[in-house]
Design a protein around this motif. Structure first.
Motif, PDB file in Angstrom:
ATOM      1  N   GLN A  92       0.789  -1.400   0.005  1.00 33.87           N
ATOM      2  CA  GLN A  92      -0.162  -0.116  -0.072  1.00 33.87           C
ATOM      3  C   GLN A  92       0.857   1.282  -0.132  1.00 33.87           C
ATOM      4  O   GLN A  92       0.667   2.476  -0.411  1.00 33.87           O
ATOM      5  N   SER A  93       1.980   1.055   0.656  1.00 34.57           N
ATOM      6  CA  SER A  93       2.771   2.203   0.687  1.00 34.57           C
ATOM      7  C   SER A  93       3.428   2.588  -0.680  1.00 34.57           C
ATOM      8  O   SER A  93       4.235   3.781  -0.790  1.00 34.57           O
ATOM      9  N   ILE A  94       3.568   1.620  -1.365  1.00 35.00           N
ATOM     10  CA  ILE A  94       4.536   1.658  -2.975  1.00 35.00           C
ATOM     11  C   ILE A  94       3.958   2.702  -3.677  1.00 35.00           C
ATOM     12  O   ILE A  94       4.391   3.635  -4.301  1.00 35.00           O
ATOM     13  N   GLY A  95       2.683   2.657  -4.055  1.00 32.32           N
ATOM     14  CA  GLY A  95       1.975   3.571  -5.129  1.00 32.32           C
ATOM     15  C   GLY A  95       1.030   4.233  -4.498  1.00 32.32           C
ATOM     16  O   GLY A  95       0.217   3.914  -3.472  1.00 32.32           O
ATOM     17  N   LYS A  96       0.585   5.449  -5.346  1.00 29.63           N
ATOM     18  CA  LYS A  96      -0.490   6.193  -4.770  1.00 29.63           C
ATOM     19  C   LYS A  96      -2.108   5.517  -5.032  1.00 29.63           C
ATOM     20  O   LYS A  96      -3.069   5.270  -4.299  1.00 29.63           O
ATOM     21  N   ARG A  98      -2.653   2.225  -5.284  1.00 28.36           N
ATOM     22  CA  ARG A  98      -2.518   1.059  -4.436  1.00 28.36           C
ATOM     23  C   ARG A  98      -3.066   1.090  -2.869  1.00 28.36           C
ATOM     24  O   ARG A  98      -2.772   0.016  -2.257  1.00 28.36           O
ATOM     25  N   ALA A  99      -3.413   2.208  -2.611  1.00 30.12           N
ATOM     26  CA  ALA A  99      -3.728   2.403  -1.197  1.00 30.12           C
ATOM     27  C   ALA A  99      -4.778   1.224  -0.635  1.00 30.12           C
ATOM     28  O   ALA A  99      -4.678   1.043   0.490  1.00 30.12           O
ATOM     29  N   ASN A 100      -5.679   1.137  -1.628  1.00 28.17           N
ATOM     30  CA  ASN A 100      -6.688   0.255  -1.069  1.00 28.17           C
ATOM     31  C   ASN A 100      -6.785  -1.273  -1.537  1.00 28.17           C
ATOM     32  O   ASN A 100      -7.325  -2.234  -1.441  1.00 28.17           O
ATOM     33  N   GLN A 101      -5.446  -1.519  -2.211  1.00 25.40           N
ATOM     34  CA  GLN A 101      -5.177  -2.925  -2.758  1.00 25.40           C
ATOM     35  C   GLN A 101      -5.061  -4.046  -1.492  1.00 25.40           C
ATOM     36  O   GLN A 101      -4.455  -3.606  -0.320  1.00 25.40           O
ATOM     37  N   HIS A 102      -5.671  -5.234  -1.584  1.00 22.26           N
ATOM     38  CA  HIS A 102      -5.777  -5.890  -0.257  1.00 22.26           C
ATOM     39  C   HIS A 102      -6.373  -5.419   0.935  1.00 22.26           C
ATOM     40  O   HIS A 102      -6.034  -5.842   1.892  1.00 22.26           O
TER      41      HIS A 102
END
Length: 191
Positions: A92-96, A98-102
């Motif tokens: 979640q910290s990698i991309g903007k 992908r904050a809600n991924q998983h």
């Protein structure tokens, strides 16, 4: 169930007594099936929990766990998802975007851990009491299937129960040391 469908198709009128009776019979079978599935899911969850504990105990162990060892094992059990939560936080910290991924998996893990912690701190988790030698042997003899979980004697293991067991074992240990000192003093006096 297929028989009921065929009979329902044969019925002429949707409000006839026969149609209503067949509908009632179909609902009853459906509810029975749901109840059976609920029991199967509960047995699978309990089987996974017991197999986790079985996997973290030495196979050659013959003595039951001390209350402190059992408490440490439960603490380890409650931390079993920490690595997965760290991986999710990293993703979640990698991309903007992908904050809600998983997020769904993360919520399920958090809810499960919170529920298990509350059970352990208050009423107790449903587990095999590994401080009892007979129940530990039953766990080692368990074949690992979810169907045979019902044959194991499960107890509610809580933090308070383990604290009482610790106090009881320390009390018996102090009694044993004082009685052994008294017998050695008596032997020295008689000699």
């Amino acid at each position: 169930m297929t028989n009921l469908r065929k009979e329902l198709e044969k019925c002429k009128h949707p409000n006839s007594r026969k149609t209503k009776a067949l509908g009632k019979k179909a609902r009853r079978q459906n509810n029975k099936h749901k109840v059976r599935m609920g029991h199967a899911i509960k047995s699978n969850i309990m089987g996974e929990k017991l197999s986790w504990f079985l996997g973290h105990i030495d196979e050659g162990r013959t003595t039951p766990l001390s209350p402190q060892e059992f408490e440490d094992l439960i603490a380890l059990y409650l931390q079993r998802f920490d690595e997965e939560l760290e991986q999710i936080a990293l993703k979640q910290s990698i991309g903007k975007h992908r904050a809600n991924q998983h997020a769904a998996r993360q919520d399920v893990i958090k809810i499960t851990l919170e529920r298990e912690r509350n059970e352990y701190q208050s009423g107790g988790m449903e587990l095999v009491n590994l401080c009892d030698a007979a129940k530990l042997k039953m766990l080692f003899d368990w074949d690992g299937s979810a169907l045979s979980v019902q044959h194991l004697k499960l107890d509610l293991v809580s933090y308070n129960m383990l604290q009482r067991l610790k106090q009881a074992t320390t009390a018996t240990e102090t009694e044993a040391t004082t009685s052994s000192k008294a017998t050695t003093e008596n032997q020295m006096e008689t000699a």
